[in-house]
Design a protein around this motif. Structure first.
Motif, PDB file in Angstrom:
ATOM      1  N   VAL A  33       1.836  -1.472   6.117  1.00  0.00           N
ATOM      2  CA  VAL A  33       0.764  -2.403   5.918  1.00  0.00           C
ATOM      3  C   VAL A  33       1.555  -3.992   5.561  1.00  0.00           C
ATOM      4  O   VAL A  33       0.954  -4.772   5.852  1.00  0.00           O
ATOM      5  CB  VAL A  33      -0.461  -2.044   5.152  1.00  0.00           C
ATOM      6  CG1 VAL A  33      -1.427  -3.135   4.826  1.00  0.00           C
ATOM      7  CG2 VAL A  33      -1.157  -0.860   5.711  1.00  0.00           C
ATOM      8  N   ASN A  34       2.383  -3.609   4.736  1.00  0.00           N
ATOM      9  CA  ASN A  34       2.947  -4.786   4.238  1.00  0.00           C
ATOM     10  C   ASN A  34       3.694  -5.600   5.323  1.00  0.00           C
ATOM     11  O   ASN A  34       4.002  -6.740   5.042  1.00  0.00           O
ATOM     12  CB  ASN A  34       4.227  -4.298   3.085  1.00  0.00           C
ATOM     13  CG  ASN A  34       3.592  -3.942   1.720  1.00  0.00           C
ATOM     14  OD1 ASN A  34       2.512  -4.227   1.389  1.00  0.00           O
ATOM     15  ND2 ASN A  34       4.366  -2.939   0.791  1.00  0.00           N
ATOM     16  N   LYS A  35       4.152  -4.829   6.239  1.00  0.00           N
ATOM     17  CA  LYS A  35       4.851  -5.590   7.315  1.00  0.00           C
ATOM     18  C   LYS A  35       3.821  -6.252   8.211  1.00  0.00           C
ATOM     19  O   LYS A  35       4.160  -7.120   9.019  1.00  0.00           O
ATOM     20  CB  LYS A  35       5.542  -4.598   8.246  1.00  0.00           C
ATOM     21  CG  LYS A  35       6.833  -3.908   7.361  1.00  0.00           C
ATOM     22  CD  LYS A  35       7.626  -3.127   8.221  1.00  0.00           C
ATOM     23  CE  LYS A  35       8.794  -2.338   7.660  1.00  0.00           C
ATOM     24  NZ  LYS A  35       9.646  -1.186   8.522  1.00  0.00           N
ATOM     25  N   ASN A  36       2.456  -5.865   8.065  1.00  0.00           N
ATOM     26  CA  ASN A  36       1.447  -6.428   8.842  1.00  0.00           C
ATOM     27  C   ASN A  36       0.452  -6.976   7.992  1.00  0.00           C
ATOM     28  O   ASN A  36      -0.762  -6.864   8.222  1.00  0.00           O
ATOM     29  CB  ASN A  36       1.113  -5.610   9.951  1.00  0.00           C
ATOM     30  CG  ASN A  36       2.096  -4.878  10.859  1.00  0.00           C
ATOM     31  OD1 ASN A  36       2.396  -5.662  11.817  1.00  0.00           O
ATOM     32  ND2 ASN A  36       2.363  -3.853  10.516  1.00  0.00           N
TER      33      ASN A  36
ATOM     34  N   ASP B 140      -0.997  -9.639   7.065  1.00  0.00           N
ATOM     35  CA  ASP B 140      -1.949 -10.732   7.359  1.00  0.00           C
ATOM     36  C   ASP B 140      -3.197  -9.813   8.075  1.00  0.00           C
ATOM     37  O   ASP B 140      -4.378 -10.655   8.410  1.00  0.00           O
ATOM     38  CB  ASP B 140      -1.558 -11.909   8.244  1.00  0.00           C
ATOM     39  CG  ASP B 140      -0.609 -12.679   7.424  1.00  0.00           C
ATOM     40  OD1 ASP B 140      -0.731 -12.565   6.097  1.00  0.00           O
ATOM     41  OD2 ASP B 140       0.238 -13.300   7.801  1.00  0.00           O
ATOM     42  N   ASN B 141      -2.904  -8.751   8.804  1.00  0.00           N
ATOM     43  CA  ASN B 141      -3.722  -8.283   9.688  1.00  0.00           C
ATOM     44  C   ASN B 141      -4.693  -7.024   9.276  1.00  0.00           C
ATOM     45  O   ASN B 141      -5.543  -6.590   9.910  1.00  0.00           O
ATOM     46  CB  ASN B 141      -3.173  -7.827  10.862  1.00  0.00           C
ATOM     47  CG  ASN B 141      -2.455  -8.986  11.586  1.00  0.00           C
ATOM     48  OD1 ASN B 141      -2.928 -10.097  11.751  1.00  0.00           O
ATOM     49  ND2 ASN B 141      -1.175  -8.881  11.849  1.00  0.00           N
ATOM     50  N   ILE B 142      -3.951  -6.306   8.156  1.00  0.00           N
ATOM     51  CA  ILE B 142      -4.458  -5.185   7.696  1.00  0.00           C
ATOM     52  C   ILE B 142      -4.818  -5.157   6.170  1.00  0.00           C
ATOM     53  O   ILE B 142      -3.611  -5.760   5.285  1.00  0.00           O
ATOM     54  CB  ILE B 142      -3.546  -4.026   8.027  1.00  0.00           C
ATOM     55  CG1 ILE B 142      -3.241  -3.978   9.552  1.00  0.00           C
ATOM     56  CG2 ILE B 142      -4.239  -2.788   7.709  1.00  0.00           C
ATOM     57  CD1 ILE B 142      -2.087  -3.243   9.873  1.00  0.00           C
ATOM     58  N   ALA B 143      -5.713  -4.506   5.645  1.00  0.00           N
ATOM     59  CA  ALA B 143      -5.985  -4.295   4.129  1.00  0.00           C
ATOM     60  C   ALA B 143      -6.126  -2.712   3.964  1.00  0.00           C
ATOM     61  O   ALA B 143      -6.815  -1.906   4.690  1.00  0.00           O
ATOM     62  CB  ALA B 143      -7.341  -4.734   3.874  1.00  0.00           C
ATOM     63  N   LEU B 144      -5.297  -2.350   3.002  1.00  0.00           N
ATOM     64  CA  LEU B 144      -5.336  -0.916   2.656  1.00  0.00           C
ATOM     65  C   LEU B 144      -5.795  -0.561   1.176  1.00  0.00           C
ATOM     66  O   LEU B 144      -5.370  -1.271   0.248  1.00  0.00           O
ATOM     67  CB  LEU B 144      -3.609  -0.517   2.769  1.00  0.00           C
ATOM     68  CG  LEU B 144      -3.575   0.867   2.141  1.00  0.00           C
ATOM     69  CD1 LEU B 144      -4.167   2.053   2.960  1.00  0.00           C
ATOM     70  CD2 LEU B 144      -1.871   1.192   2.268  1.00  0.00           C
ATOM     71  N   TYR B 145      -6.635   0.284   1.057  1.00  0.00           N
ATOM     72  CA  TYR B 145      -7.424   0.404  -0.233  1.00  0.00           C
ATOM     73  C   TYR B 145      -7.169   1.747  -0.339  1.00  0.00           C
ATOM     74  O   TYR B 145      -7.141   2.977   0.415  1.00  0.00           O
ATOM     75  CB  TYR B 145      -8.854   0.401   0.249  1.00  0.00           C
ATOM     76  CG  TYR B 145      -9.358  -1.108   0.437  1.00  0.00           C
ATOM     77  CD1 TYR B 145      -9.669  -2.101  -0.628  1.00  0.00           C
ATOM     78  CD2 TYR B 145      -9.364  -1.579   1.714  1.00  0.00           C
ATOM     79  CE1 TYR B 145      -9.819  -3.235  -0.083  1.00  0.00           C
ATOM     80  CE2 TYR B 145      -9.704  -2.745   2.174  1.00  0.00           C
ATOM     81  CZ  TYR B 145     -10.019  -3.712   0.979  1.00  0.00           C
ATOM     82  OH  TYR B 145     -10.446  -5.018   1.436  1.00  0.00           O
ATOM     83  N   TYR B 146      -6.646   2.162  -1.858  1.00  0.00           N
ATOM     84  CA  TYR B 146      -6.041   3.563  -2.125  1.00  0.00           C
ATOM     85  C   TYR B 146      -7.293   4.009  -3.197  1.00  0.00           C
ATOM     86  O   TYR B 146      -7.500   3.371  -4.201  1.00  0.00           O
ATOM     87  CB  TYR B 146      -4.849   3.304  -2.842  1.00  0.00           C
ATOM     88  CG  TYR B 146      -4.400   4.604  -3.516  1.00  0.00           C
ATOM     89  CD1 TYR B 146      -3.667   5.546  -2.777  1.00  0.00           C
ATOM     90  CD2 TYR B 146      -4.641   4.697  -5.016  1.00  0.00           C
ATOM     91  CE1 TYR B 146      -3.225   6.691  -3.549  1.00  0.00           C
ATOM     92  CE2 TYR B 146      -4.089   5.862  -5.577  1.00  0.00           C
ATOM     93  CZ  TYR B 146      -3.457   6.823  -4.888  1.00  0.00           C
ATOM     94  OH  TYR B 146      -3.041   8.093  -5.702  1.00  0.00           O
ATOM     95  N   TYR B 147      -7.514   5.358  -3.008  1.00  0.00           N
ATOM     96  CA  TYR B 147      -8.298   6.087  -3.931  1.00  0.00           C
ATOM     97  C   TYR B 147      -7.712   7.313  -4.567  1.00  0.00           C
ATOM     98  O   TYR B 147      -7.197   8.086  -3.636  1.00  0.00           O
ATOM     99  CB  TYR B 147      -9.729   6.348  -3.435  1.00  0.00           C
ATOM    100  CG  TYR B 147     -10.799   5.157  -3.303  1.00  0.00           C
ATOM    101  CD1 TYR B 147     -11.752   5.180  -4.175  1.00  0.00           C
ATOM    102  CD2 TYR B 147     -10.664   4.208  -2.231  1.00  0.00           C
ATOM    103  CE1 TYR B 147     -12.492   4.136  -4.014  1.00  0.00           C
ATOM    104  CE2 TYR B 147     -11.282   3.166  -2.289  1.00  0.00           C
ATOM    105  CZ  TYR B 147     -12.691   3.044  -2.937  1.00  0.00           C
ATOM    106  OH  TYR B 147     -13.398   1.853  -2.967  1.00  0.00           O
TER     107      TYR B 147
END
Length: 277
Positions: free
Chosen positions: A150-153, A155-162
């Motif tokens: 996700v860090n490499k992309n 602008d296009n992806i959001a990652l949410y951690y639970y």
């Protein structure tokens, strides 16, 4: 009676029938549970309902309060019904797999909380939600891979951690999950990635419940200065309880569990298809 009126009448009849079927399912569950002397159930209601591919059949997730061995619990149960019969399970005749795995609620917007964002942009169109135990062996490899992807992309992806500590397997994961949450105040979203890159087995066993041992290891590895009393702060305890409850609402039972754009991904590989071409 004109066509529109007929359609409205038929729609009303269909809705009433479905509602009646829902009540029959609830009544069935009440009677079934009442036959178990070890369970006292109350407040039984339908938490989630899904129409199946099998014509006329619906899958139900029921939610209720229960007292089991003098312990108050929130319980979810799955039933199936076509309005005539109720079944505790259904199987695909071709694959022999239970259809229970298909009765899974999808992610709603409430899971896309800024405080849970660990990589990417909250404005991104594509969204990933992961539930993970920081001491799960597979998670230790998988979570960093997803975060770095996700860090490499970003602008296009959001990652949410639970956090979803599997305390029956890794008791130490509860304390570790709290420490990661606390560390966010100093390290920001990087706290999750850094914590998952540590080999915690060098410091303690997953079965340990010694908070001091876990805390000392965490402070050493992540260069933090967290105190034992920080672990019992109301907001930290409440945050973890809410994250676990969020997983329970989705029937998460193992880790990692990943959702891509609202839907569960049993392959755990779909996120790779989100690369902008």
């Amino acid at each position: 009676m004109n066509k529109l009126t007929k359609l409205l009448v038929l729609s009303s009849i269909a809705s009433a029938t479905l509602f009646a079927n829902d009540n029959l399912v609830i009544d069935f569950e009440k009677k079934r549970l009442s036959q178990n002397p070890n369970v006292k159930a109350s407040n039984i209601k339908i938490f989630y309902k899904k129409e199946l591919e099998a014509k006329g059949w619906y899958g139900y997730i029921l939610d209720f309060d229960a007292v089991i061995q003098d312990k108050n619990m929130k319980v979810k149960d799955t039933l199936f019904s076509d309005g005539k019969v109720v079944a505790t399970d259904l199987f695909d005749i071709t694959t022999s797999k239970s259809l229970k795995s298909t009765i899974v609620p999808n992610i709603t917007d409430k899971y896309y909380q800024k405080s849970k964002l660990v990589a990417g942009s909250e404005k991104a169109k594509d969204k990933i939600v992961i539930f993970s135990d920081p001491l799960c062996p597979f998670c230790a490899q998988y979570i960093p891979e997803v975060i770095e992807f996700v860090n490499k992309n970003s602008d296009n992806i959001a990652l949410y951690y639970y956090a979803f500590p599997l305390t029956h397997i890794h008791p130490a994961s509860t304390t570790l999950s709290k420490l990661i949450d606390i560390a966010k105040t100093k390290l920001g979203q990087e706290a999750v990635l850094k914590a998952y890159k540590v080999d915690w087995s060098k410091h303690f066993a997953p079965s340990t419940t010694d908070e001091k041992t876990i805390l000392d290891a965490f402070n050493k590895e992540l260069d933090t200065n967290i105190k034992v009393q920080d672990l019992s702060k109301k907001e930290i305890v409440a945050n973890l309880e809410k994250e676990i409850a969020s997983g329970d609402d989705l029937l998460v039972s193992g880790t990692p569990t990943i959702y891509v754009n609202g839907e569960i991904d049993p392959t755990k590989e779909l996120y790779k298809s989100l690369i902008k071409k």
